[in-house]
Design an enzyme around this catalytic site. Structure first.
Site, PDB file in Angstrom:
ATOM      1  N   ASP A  15      62.097 -67.407 -59.497  1.00  0.00           N
ATOM      2  CA  ASP A  15      62.765 -67.423 -60.918  1.00  0.00           C
ATOM      3  C   ASP A  15      62.861 -68.436 -61.453  1.00  0.00           C
ATOM      4  O   ASP A  15      63.300 -68.870 -62.654  1.00  0.00           O
ATOM      5  CB  ASP A  15      64.566 -66.666 -60.801  1.00  0.00           C
ATOM      6  CG  ASP A  15      65.326 -67.337 -59.668  1.00  0.00           C
ATOM      7  OD1 ASP A  15      64.922 -67.432 -58.667  1.00  0.00           O
ATOM      8  OD2 ASP A  15      66.309 -68.007 -60.021  1.00  0.00           O
ATOM      9  N   ARG A  67      58.929 -66.539 -66.285  1.00  0.00           N
ATOM     10  CA  ARG A  67      58.877 -67.075 -64.938  1.00  0.00           C
ATOM     11  C   ARG A  67      58.004 -65.816 -64.078  1.00  0.00           C
ATOM     12  O   ARG A  67      57.786 -64.657 -64.418  1.00  0.00           O
ATOM     13  CB  ARG A  67      60.174 -66.908 -64.332  1.00  0.00           C
ATOM     14  CG  ARG A  67      61.380 -67.871 -65.220  1.00  0.00           C
ATOM     15  CD  ARG A  67      62.881 -67.166 -65.400  1.00  0.00           C
ATOM     16  NE  ARG A  67      63.580 -67.506 -66.269  1.00  0.00           N
ATOM     17  CZ  ARG A  67      64.189 -69.135 -66.286  1.00  0.00           C
ATOM     18  NH1 ARG A  67      64.423 -69.254 -64.968  1.00  0.00           N
ATOM     19  NH2 ARG A  67      64.988 -69.351 -67.251  1.00  0.00           N
TER      20      ARG A  67
HETATM   21  P1  AMP Z   1      70.079 -71.261 -61.181  1.00  0.00           P
HETATM   22  O1  AMP Z   1      70.459 -71.368 -59.575  1.00  0.00           O
HETATM   23  O2  AMP Z   1      70.724 -72.177 -62.144  1.00  0.00           O
HETATM   24  O3  AMP Z   1      68.655 -71.133 -61.170  1.00  0.00           O
HETATM   25  O4  AMP Z   1      70.809 -69.778 -61.424  1.00  0.00           O
HETATM   26  C1  AMP Z   1      70.525 -68.564 -60.797  1.00  0.00           C
HETATM   27  C2  AMP Z   1      71.087 -67.424 -61.655  1.00  0.00           C
HETATM   28  O5  AMP Z   1      72.454 -67.602 -61.800  1.00  0.00           O
HETATM   29  C3  AMP Z   1      70.389 -67.274 -63.089  1.00  0.00           C
HETATM   30  O6  AMP Z   1      70.301 -65.807 -63.365  1.00  0.00           O
HETATM   31  C4  AMP Z   1      71.510 -68.146 -64.064  1.00  0.00           C
HETATM   32  O7  AMP Z   1      71.535 -67.574 -65.379  1.00  0.00           O
HETATM   33  C5  AMP Z   1      72.811 -67.748 -63.289  1.00  0.00           C
HETATM   34  N1  AMP Z   1      73.941 -68.582 -63.201  1.00  0.00           N
HETATM   35  C6  AMP Z   1      74.144 -69.754 -63.081  1.00  0.00           C
HETATM   36  N2  AMP Z   1      75.146 -70.352 -63.562  1.00  0.00           N
HETATM   37  C7  AMP Z   1      75.676 -69.127 -64.111  1.00  0.00           C
HETATM   38  C8  AMP Z   1      76.979 -69.320 -64.829  1.00  0.00           C
HETATM   39  N3  AMP Z   1      77.916 -70.435 -64.809  1.00  0.00           N
HETATM   40  N4  AMP Z   1      77.553 -68.063 -65.325  1.00  0.00           N
HETATM   41  C9  AMP Z   1      76.619 -67.057 -65.208  1.00  0.00           C
HETATM   42  N5  AMP Z   1      75.522 -67.379 -64.574  1.00  0.00           N
HETATM   43  C10 AMP Z   1      75.022 -68.049 -63.988  1.00  0.00           C
HETATM   44 MG    MG Z   2      67.538 -70.622 -62.644  1.00  0.00          MG
END
Ligand code: AMP
Ligand code: MG
Length: 431
Positions: free
Chosen positions: A231, A162
């Protein structure tokens, strides 16, 4: 299966096995993608209860600008099993990692099926995207606002590198770490430039080009990603991380679906701007190897390319066979009238296609105006049924979405618009 990512310096990842789940059950499996990748069906693997031969699961480290603010991130609930035929095979929802922060490392069934449906629909629409290989339920629940069935999605991507991976290297590593990542990226995605003297500038230019094409395609099909953080911007130029994304029904450039996007930073009309901003963050990480002014020029090129792709796409959507000087003005007029009359974006172009009587123009329009998109109400309906163990609605929808430009009789019912409601459609992050 192999894992070339572990050739990078160790700070880029952490070895981590998936956390086993109680009683996995298959919900959906993408047989044609599995055939293409030569991946055998294995429920235990898709659940994270077994590791395929040769796989070396890792959580990737990355950082990112989230709504403009820099932060350390990483795979908090995903693990890269390895590469198959050059594609990353990743489990999403496979348990906690070093980067989980307060998260449980798990995923709920609804959002994982949502990613499956929309990513596969995007692929069929001809938009570069990660793909979905399987969704399994875990037999466990996850606690969100409600208690929900847990699931694991197997995701396939050209890579999971990314913009945020480069930001991680630049912020927390050395110049040599950035170089190692850039060389790895070039070898993996742009091998043609590997021996060129100015390869880092060429890398930037290629990434700019792919983003310009990607965002033009989003705009042309009315797709709103919802969280265009750095990201969630893949260097490969694929759409990645289907969280609060959605397709627009009524044409309104200010459309925002995501409940967390309170200022409309990632509204439909702002997507090109957001991409250019993200590319600038990418370029900054390459400044040890590229002159600032040259890098700025490369970023500015985004707008030239984006405009070119978008205009060509719009001309095709409107059946403009020969280029005329006034084309662009006419396109803008047309869009403005759509907005004013609150016309449905997809159905307006679909209706134009159906009523076109010049055969050549009609054929062109049919190739550029989908007869079906994964409309929010259709996806919700499919997810609702799936959460009650009825997967027929989803599989029928997936079938219809498989060839969105076919204009089949079966697709007609999906052109129906949602019943108007007082509340605006809202999407939530896939956590
Ligand atoms: P996202 O908004 O899905 O792109 O996620 C942003 C960050 O939060 C990334 O680093 C994900 O790996 C982390 N993340 C999202 N959901 C979870 C979860 N349920 N447990 C741990 N990390 C999470
Ligand atoms: Mg993400």
């Amino acid at each position: 299966m192999q894992n070339s990512y572990t050739t990078l310096p160790e700070k880029f990842y952490t070895k981590q096995r998936p956390s086993p789940v109680r009683s996995p059950k298959l919900v959906i499996f993408n047989q044609s993608l599995a055939d293409f990748l030569d991946v055998p069906f294995d429920l235990e693997v898709f659940a994270g209860n077994a590791i395929p031969q040769g796989a070396e699961p890792i959580a990737q480290a990355y950082a990112g600008h989230q709504f403009g603010h820099f932060t350390m991130l990483g795979d908090g609930r995903a693990l890269l099993l390895g590469e198959q035929k050059g594609f990353d095979i990743q489990l999403k929802g496979s348990g906690r990692t070093k980067y989980s922060r307060d998260g449980d490392g798990r995923a709920a069934l609804g959002p994982m099926l949502r990613e499956y449906i929309i990513s596969e629909a995007m692929h069929a629409l001809g938009v570069p995207t990660t793909r979905s290989l399987a969704v399994v339920t875990t037999g466990e629940t996850v606690r969100r606002e409600r208690t929900l069935p847990g699931a694991v999605l197997t995701r396939v991507a050209s890579s999971h590198i990314r913009v945020g991976t480069f930001e991680f290297a630049a912020q927390f590593g050395t110049t040599e770490d950035v170089r190692a990542l850039a060389d790895y990226t070039i070898a993996r995605h742009f091998s043609g430039i590997a021996d060129r003297e100015n390869k880092y500038l060429l890398l930037l230019q290629e990434v700019v080009k792919r983003q310009a094409l990607l965002i033009a395609k989003w705009q042309l099909v009315g797709f709103i990603h919802g969280v265009m953080n750095t990201d969630n911007t893949a260097i490969s130029g694929e759409t990645i991380d289907y969280g609060p994304c959605a397709f627009m029904d009524i044409y309104d450039p200010a459309t925002v679906f995501s409940s967390i996007d309170t200022h409309g930073r990632y509204a439909y009309e702002n997507q090109p701007k957001a991409a250019a901003w993200n590319l600038a963050r990418f370029a900054e990480t390459l400044l040890p190897f590229i002159d600032v002014e040259v890098a700025q020029k490369a970023i500015a090129e985004f707008w030239v390319l984006y405009h070119e792709y978008w205009l060509a796409g719009m001309r095709a959507k409107l059946g403009m066979l020969e280029e005329q000087p006034g084309d662009e003005a006419r396109i803008h007029e047309f869009l403005a009238s759509m907005q004013q009359s609150q016309a449905d974006y997809t159905n307006t172009f679909r209706a134009l296609t159906l009523s076109e009587n010049r055969p050549q123009a009609k054929a062109l329009m049919q190739r550029h105006n989908p007869a079906i998109i994964p409309r929010n109400h259709l996806v919700e309906e499919a997810l609702h049924a799936a959460e009650h163990d009825d997967y027929r609605v989803m599989s029928e929808l997936l079938n219809a979405l498989r060839n969105p430009y076919a204009y089949t009789v079966q697709q007609e019912k999906y052109a129906q618009l949602p019943v108007p409601t007082a509340c605006r459609y809202r999407t939530f992050c896939g956590t």
